[in-house]
Design an enzyme around this catalytic site. Sequence first.
Site, mmCIF file in Angstrom:
data_model
loop_
_atom_site.group_PDB
_atom_site.id
_atom_site.type_symbol
_atom_site.label_atom_id
_atom_site.label_comp_id
_atom_site.label_asym_id
_atom_site.label_seq_id
_atom_site.Cartn_x
_atom_site.Cartn_y
_atom_site.Cartn_z
ATOM 1 N N ARG A 133 11.841 3.085 2.952
ATOM 2 C CA ARG A 133 11.334 2.344 4.112
ATOM 3 C C ARG A 133 12.417 1.371 4.541
ATOM 4 N NH1 ARG A 133 5.610 -0.489 5.161
ATOM 5 N NH2 ARG A 133 5.166 1.714 5.493
ATOM 6 N N LYS A 150 23.313 -10.020 -0.128
ATOM 7 C CA LYS A 150 24.627 -10.330 -0.711
ATOM 8 C C LYS A 150 25.740 -9.603 0.038
ATOM 9 C CE LYS A 150 22.661 -10.759 -5.325
ATOM 10 N NZ LYS A 150 22.320 -9.815 -6.409
ATOM 11 N N HIS A 185 6.718 7.425 10.948
ATOM 12 C CA HIS A 185 6.046 7.200 9.666
ATOM 13 C C HIS A 185 5.271 8.486 9.380
ATOM 14 C CE1 HIS A 185 4.363 5.405 6.278
ATOM 15 N NE2 HIS A 185 3.796 4.320 6.765
ATOM 16 N N ARG A 208 0.811 -1.203 0.000
ATOM 17 C CA ARG A 208 0.000 0.000 0.000
ATOM 18 C C ARG A 208 0.851 1.263 0.000
ATOM 19 N NH1 ARG A 208 -4.884 -0.199 3.481
ATOM 20 N NH2 ARG A 208 -3.804 -2.146 3.748
ATOM 21 N N THR A 209 1.812 1.334 0.919
ATOM 22 C CA THR A 209 2.593 2.562 1.025
ATOM 23 C C THR A 209 3.393 2.801 -0.254
ATOM 24 O OG1 THR A 209 2.743 2.197 3.385
ATOM 25 C CG2 THR A 209 4.251 3.802 2.461
#
Lengths: 424, 331
Positions: free
Chosen positions: B119, B97, B149, B69-70
């Site tokens: 994020r 990695k 947030h 969603r974000t």
Amino acid sequence: MRLTIEGARVIDPASQFDEITDLHIAAGHILALGAAPEGFSPNQRIDARGLIACPGLVDLNVSLREPGYSRKGSIASETRAAAAGGVTTLCCPPDSRPVLDTPAVAELILDRSQAAGNARVLPIGALTKGLEGEQLSELVALRDAGCVAFTQGLRPMGSNRILRRALEYAATFGLTIIFTPQDADLAEGGMAHEGPTASRLGLVGIPESAETVALARDLLLIEQTGVRAHFSGLTSARAMDMLADAQARGLPVTADVAAYQLLLCDEDLTGFSSQLHVMPPLRSADDRRALRQAVQSGVVQAIASHHQPHEAEAKRVPFAASAPGISSVEILLPLTMTLVADGLLEMPAALSRVTTGPAAALGLSAGQLSLGGAADITLFDPAQACEIGRNWLSRGANCPFIGKGAPVAVTHTLYGGKLVYQTH
Amino acid sequence: MSLTPHHLQLNQQGQLRHFLTIEGLSRELLTELLDTADSFLEVGERAVKKVPLLRGKTVCNVFFENSTRTRTTFELAAKRLSADVLNLNISTSSTSKGETLYDTLQNLEAMAADMFVVRHGDSGAAHFIAERVCPDVAVINAGDGNHAHPTQAMLDMLTIRRHRGDFENLSVAIVGDILHSRVARSNMLALKTLGCPDIRVIAPRTLLPEGIDQYGVRVFNDLRVGLRDVDVVIMLRLQKERMQSGLLPSESEFYKLYGLTRETLALAKPDALVMHPGPINRGVEIESEVADGPQSVILKQVTYGIAVRMAVMSMAMTGQTTQRQLNQEAN
């Protein structure tokens, strides 16, 4: 090699000597104080007017990173940094790779530090094999190889039963155990002091009880087993109270705190600087005040650097992912001297916390000026403020104090009569 | 030591150049952001949903944690501003990695991105990027660890303002896992800054962070007391792993004590808004009938999220451009 240090204010906290006088050194030993002995002609003189001469500093916790972590530091690089900080005797913890749990590792460290010749290195052995908390290291063999004490550091013991037996075994042979109490379970996943700052920053907290629960257990087992014990790197006000209580009850326990804990607190974490990620964590401003008071009153008799150099990459990540620790051995004296500048301690008492205090805590023959004794001497200018980080010597530049001002500057360090550091 | 968020986020003229946290931002700036978002809402209602504000700019969505969603709403927001958008889900690629966040971001910076939407699971990650990796590229925090947030908080504020007008006389309750919630932290700060006089948090003590008083909120352990006469209820998502770590006995006990049901919602004002940052756990923190009910504005929040993210992106881009001009003039 014959040397005269002229006109310094000579402070020896162990003998409560504090006078402006001359120090005469020959063949690595202190020959005389005051007037030169008959027929003594030095081949070097240090004009030390305006400087303070004190015993070479004793630092109970300096990670040298060798063997095993050459990207972070080496015995040569970190003892050179120690010399620049006025430290002539230092204890290194056993968390090298391999862990310092065999005489071979102790011998390697001693050989290489002797080859480097910058400072006296006294290894601290691992209490258990691999620091895994299960099987005891060969403590007596390690003692015979030169280990001055034994510790688990922050690594947990497998059980309280094993801890109790380890302490009993150590007590049998009069060995000293160093505790850094932090309950691994209560501290699980944590990275900062549990309090308003960590809450606001969304950092997982380590409660004060992680320290005090472990400290309470350790004190009870020390009392039961009678083992000689030292606490290293305590952080909380409550721990200071518990320590003072134990001492008042007659339990012969000693303690050191990290120098940076006396200046920083959790509020400094605003901004998420990885440089301030340390373990155990920076606690609250109230805790810091209590630590400073305990250093002042002598409940805490030693200040140690808790030097932990890191390569740049270890800190060039977000706070949570960064490796904990501060590179600080070369600023142990300036950080300690801020206590004098703040009016908390007189100069001789402050110096005792980094000389005779730590030496007495582990029963080391260092940290004092005695006639015929080794000429481990630090000279510093009490009136010369300096900028931290110019001519930085540690391989780890992970120090939040770099670029800040310091109230004093070390000018000369003599280790066994040899000039191992000099400014300019 | 480090820059405070306040100084890091603003340019020399006080304009937004990064959006990392609500902390340190003024009421005026947050209001400007909401006003801008309001104007973008109209864009979403047009037949042609595009404005050319970010034409020729490249926005990089860098998600180290999964989110549909974000990420989607950020992508849509950037596209409506006419930017070129690059989506990178790094949770399973480079970092496994052994590439560090620093290296990953430097590589992306080398591709001449103008803005990073980030994020990351570590608190402070967006801060780290803005301060040490890409100071000249606008960084938008799309969620960092438990810390912040801020775009979610601002879309919550927009939702409240559009339905209630202002914040002056409101009672707002935030319910559930405050401890692990970056949404709750950002919402408490935003509500306080915008002048909300009664902010309540409702949770058992195990789900409240130490030092919650610093936010100027009232704490309730009893949902039935805390919800009384509130205008807005913001429910938080409860993660299943909370049951394993001794924070809660079970989902059903939590639902019984803190779940928003028709019965508990009746304690709030009759027209109280029901909000949730999503994704919702039906039957864990919220009853289906409430989530889908007439008081729920949960889907409105998603719509408003696009407008808020357009506002944040356009303001930050302006702030960075202005700062670059100031720097050039200074040289």
